[in-house]
Motif scaffolding. Structure first.
Motif, PDB file in Angstrom:
ATOM      1  N   GLY A 189      -0.795   5.801  11.421  1.00  0.00           N
ATOM      2  CA  GLY A 189      -0.796   4.940  10.249  1.00  0.00           C
ATOM      3  C   GLY A 189      -0.639   3.477  10.618  1.00  0.00           C
ATOM      4  N   ASN A 190       0.263   3.206  11.560  1.00  0.00           N
ATOM      5  CA  ASN A 190       0.439   1.828  12.011  1.00  0.00           C
ATOM      6  C   ASN A 190      -0.801   1.296  12.711  1.00  0.00           C
ATOM      7  OD1 ASN A 190       3.157   0.745  11.377  1.00  0.00           O
ATOM      8  ND2 ASN A 190       3.852   2.597  12.425  1.00  0.00           N
ATOM      9  N   MET A 191      -1.509   2.179  13.415  1.00  0.00           N
ATOM     10  CA  MET A 191      -2.759   1.757  14.045  1.00  0.00           C
ATOM     11  C   MET A 191      -3.778   1.352  12.990  1.00  0.00           C
ATOM     12  SD  MET A 191      -4.334   1.138  16.859  1.00  0.00           S
ATOM     13  CE  MET A 191      -3.446   2.022  18.161  1.00  0.00           C
ATOM     14  N   LEU A 192      -3.827   2.085  11.890  1.00  0.00           N
ATOM     15  CA  LEU A 192      -4.731   1.724  10.802  1.00  0.00           C
ATOM     16  C   LEU A 192      -4.365   0.345  10.238  1.00  0.00           C
ATOM     17  CD1 LEU A 192      -6.000   3.984   7.934  1.00  0.00           C
ATOM     18  CD2 LEU A 192      -5.055   1.739   7.421  1.00  0.00           C
ATOM     19  N   VAL A 193      -3.078   0.115  10.015  1.00  0.00           N
ATOM     20  CA  VAL A 193      -2.636  -1.180   9.481  1.00  0.00           C
ATOM     21  C   VAL A 193      -2.965  -2.299  10.466  1.00  0.00           C
ATOM     22  CG1 VAL A 193      -0.666  -2.543   8.685  1.00  0.00           C
ATOM     23  CG2 VAL A 193      -0.777  -0.097   8.160  1.00  0.00           C
ATOM     24  N   ALA A 194      -2.652  -2.079  11.744  1.00  0.00           N
ATOM     25  CA  ALA A 194      -2.858  -3.112  12.756  1.00  0.00           C
ATOM     26  C   ALA A 194      -4.330  -3.467  12.918  1.00  0.00           C
ATOM     27  CB  ALA A 194      -2.275  -2.658  14.093  1.00  0.00           C
ATOM     28  N   THR A 195      -5.199  -2.464  12.986  1.00  0.00           N
ATOM     29  CA  THR A 195      -6.622  -2.748  13.171  1.00  0.00           C
ATOM     30  C   THR A 195      -7.215  -3.433  11.940  1.00  0.00           C
ATOM     31  OG1 THR A 195      -7.168  -0.485  12.467  1.00  0.00           O
ATOM     32  CG2 THR A 195      -6.998  -0.889  14.834  1.00  0.00           C
TER      33      THR A 195
ATOM     34  N   PHE B  35      -9.708   6.748   4.345  1.00  0.00           N
ATOM     35  CA  PHE B  35      -9.219   7.782   5.261  1.00  0.00           C
ATOM     36  C   PHE B  35      -8.840   9.046   4.494  1.00  0.00           C
ATOM     37  CE2 PHE B  35      -5.916  10.089   7.477  1.00  0.00           C
ATOM     38  CZ  PHE B  35      -6.309  10.075   8.800  1.00  0.00           C
ATOM     39  N   LEU B  36      -8.196   8.870   3.349  1.00  0.00           N
ATOM     40  CA  LEU B  36      -7.690  10.015   2.587  1.00  0.00           C
ATOM     41  C   LEU B  36      -8.789  10.802   1.883  1.00  0.00           C
ATOM     42  CD1 LEU B  36      -4.389   8.554   1.078  1.00  0.00           C
ATOM     43  CD2 LEU B  36      -4.693   9.937   3.134  1.00  0.00           C
ATOM     44  N   THR B  37      -9.994  10.281   1.868  1.00  0.00           N
ATOM     45  CA  THR B  37     -11.104  11.081   1.345  1.00  0.00           C
ATOM     46  C   THR B  37     -11.512  12.175   2.327  1.00  0.00           C
ATOM     47  OG1 THR B  37     -12.819   9.629   2.263  1.00  0.00           O
ATOM     48  CG2 THR B  37     -12.001   9.130   0.034  1.00  0.00           C
TER      49      THR B  37
ATOM     50  N   ILE C 196      -1.345  12.963   8.137  1.00  0.00           N
ATOM     51  CA  ILE C 196      -1.832  12.487   9.421  1.00  0.00           C
ATOM     52  C   ILE C 196      -1.296  11.079   9.691  1.00  0.00           C
ATOM     53  CG2 ILE C 196      -3.900  11.969  10.789  1.00  0.00           C
ATOM     54  CD1 ILE C 196      -3.556  14.922  10.136  1.00  0.00           C
ATOM     55  N   LEU C 197      -1.022  10.335   8.634  1.00  0.00           N
ATOM     56  CA  LEU C 197      -0.636   8.931   8.755  1.00  0.00           C
ATOM     57  C   LEU C 197       0.821   8.649   8.407  1.00  0.00           C
ATOM     58  CD1 LEU C 197      -3.745   7.253   7.054  1.00  0.00           C
ATOM     59  CD2 LEU C 197      -3.388   7.702   9.497  1.00  0.00           C
TER      60      LEU C 197
ATOM     61  N   PHE D 298       0.836  -1.201   0.000  1.00  0.00           N
ATOM     62  CA  PHE D 298       0.000   0.000   0.000  1.00  0.00           C
ATOM     63  C   PHE D 298       0.868   1.246   0.000  1.00  0.00           C
ATOM     64  CE2 PHE D 298       0.469  -1.702   4.327  1.00  0.00           C
ATOM     65  CZ  PHE D 298       1.117  -0.650   4.961  1.00  0.00           C
ATOM     66  N   MET D 299       0.217   2.374  -0.258  1.00  0.00           N
ATOM     67  CA  MET D 299       0.895   3.663  -0.289  1.00  0.00           C
ATOM     68  C   MET D 299      -0.094   4.729   0.173  1.00  0.00           C
ATOM     69  SD  MET D 299       2.844   5.367  -3.547  1.00  0.00           S
ATOM     70  CE  MET D 299       3.652   6.957  -3.421  1.00  0.00           C
ATOM     71  N   PHE D 300       0.410   5.694   0.910  1.00  0.00           N
ATOM     72  CA  PHE D 300      -0.443   6.775   1.427  1.00  0.00           C
ATOM     73  C   PHE D 300      -0.491   7.920   0.413  1.00  0.00           C
ATOM     74  CE2 PHE D 300       1.226   4.388   4.983  1.00  0.00           C
ATOM     75  CZ  PHE D 300       0.129   4.215   5.808  1.00  0.00           C
ATOM     76  N   GLU D 301      -1.066   7.633  -0.730  1.00  0.00           N
ATOM     77  CA  GLU D 301      -1.152   8.586  -1.835  1.00  0.00           C
ATOM     78  C   GLU D 301      -2.553   8.498  -2.422  1.00  0.00           C
ATOM     79  OE1 GLU D 301      -1.305  11.093  -4.489  1.00  0.00           O
ATOM     80  OE2 GLU D 301       0.685  11.038  -3.551  1.00  0.00           O
TER      81      GLU D 301
END
Length: 221
Positions: free
Chosen positions: A201-207, A181-183, A189-190, A139-142
């Protein structure tokens, strides 16, 4: 929940998985999990499922693409005889096409075909010790899906999903959670660099990972 009691769970991948882990620490001991999503997952399992006594091992290594991952697969996965293996690899395979490696005229860049062949080989090898393999899509935060690197990461993610489907493995789609999230919020933020998640960001991945294995957040209440 997907996991069973008294089992060994290996997370393997690149720097996103590594997250600053102490390579000298005892396996599954203090300081061995890093500061990323693996540490959060380990904490959740320990606090909520203490009777399971899950052994969580972090085998992420900074800078790995799928070829480097393959060179250490025997030592870091097969020799440890895990019960579960969670694989997250692919963002570096894309990133090397867009950083200084391009100007170095390197001939070891990974394309989709090589990524596919190598990933399938790792799956085949892992089945000699366990068939409980979890494929986490890169994944990528883009938010812009037409941005060149994001588009290539998506190509590798498509392959990861296809291989999971082909081999009847659990596929975890973190990218869709990031995109949602990015919408509403900025990627900053991540993450600071669109690749490495910060705490949020890691919390998002972990959950996302925990929800995918049917983790019961209310267990014990």
């Amino acid at each position: 929940m997907l996991l069973r009691k008294n089992k060994k769970l290996i997370f393997i991948g690149d720097s996103v998985t590594d997250a600053g882990r102490n390579y000298s620490a005892d396996m599954a001991g203090y300081d061995s999990w890093g500061n990323g999503y693996v540490n959060l997952i380990n904490g959740a399992l320990t606090a909520t499922y203490p009777d399971y006594q899950t052994m969580v091992i972090n085998k992420g290594v900074n800078g790995n693409d799928i070829l480097k991952l393959a060179t250490r697969w025997q030592q870091d996965v097969l020799d440890l005889k895990p019960d579960y293996v969670s694989i997250l690899i692919g963002v570096n395979d894309a990133w090397r096409h867009f950083d200084t490696a391009v100007f170095q005229q390197r001939d070891d860049l990974v394309d989709v075909a090589l990524y596919t062949r190598t990933y399938q080989k790792l799956i085949n090898q892992t089945r000699s010790v366990t068939d409980k393999i979890i494929v986490v899509g890169p994944f990528m935060f883009e938010p812009n899906r037409t941005e060149p690197m994001r588009a290539m990461v998506d190509q590798f993610a498509v392959v990861a999903r296809q291989l999971a489907d082909k081999n009847e493995l659990l596929y975890i789609d973190v990218q869709s959670k990031i995109d949602r999230f990015l919408t509403q919020n900025s990627s900053y933020i991540l993450t600071q660099d669109r690749v490495h998640p910060n705490f949020q960001g890691n919390m998002l991945v972990a959950t996302t990972w925990l929800n995918a294995i049917d983790f019961d957040w209310k267990r014990g209440e």
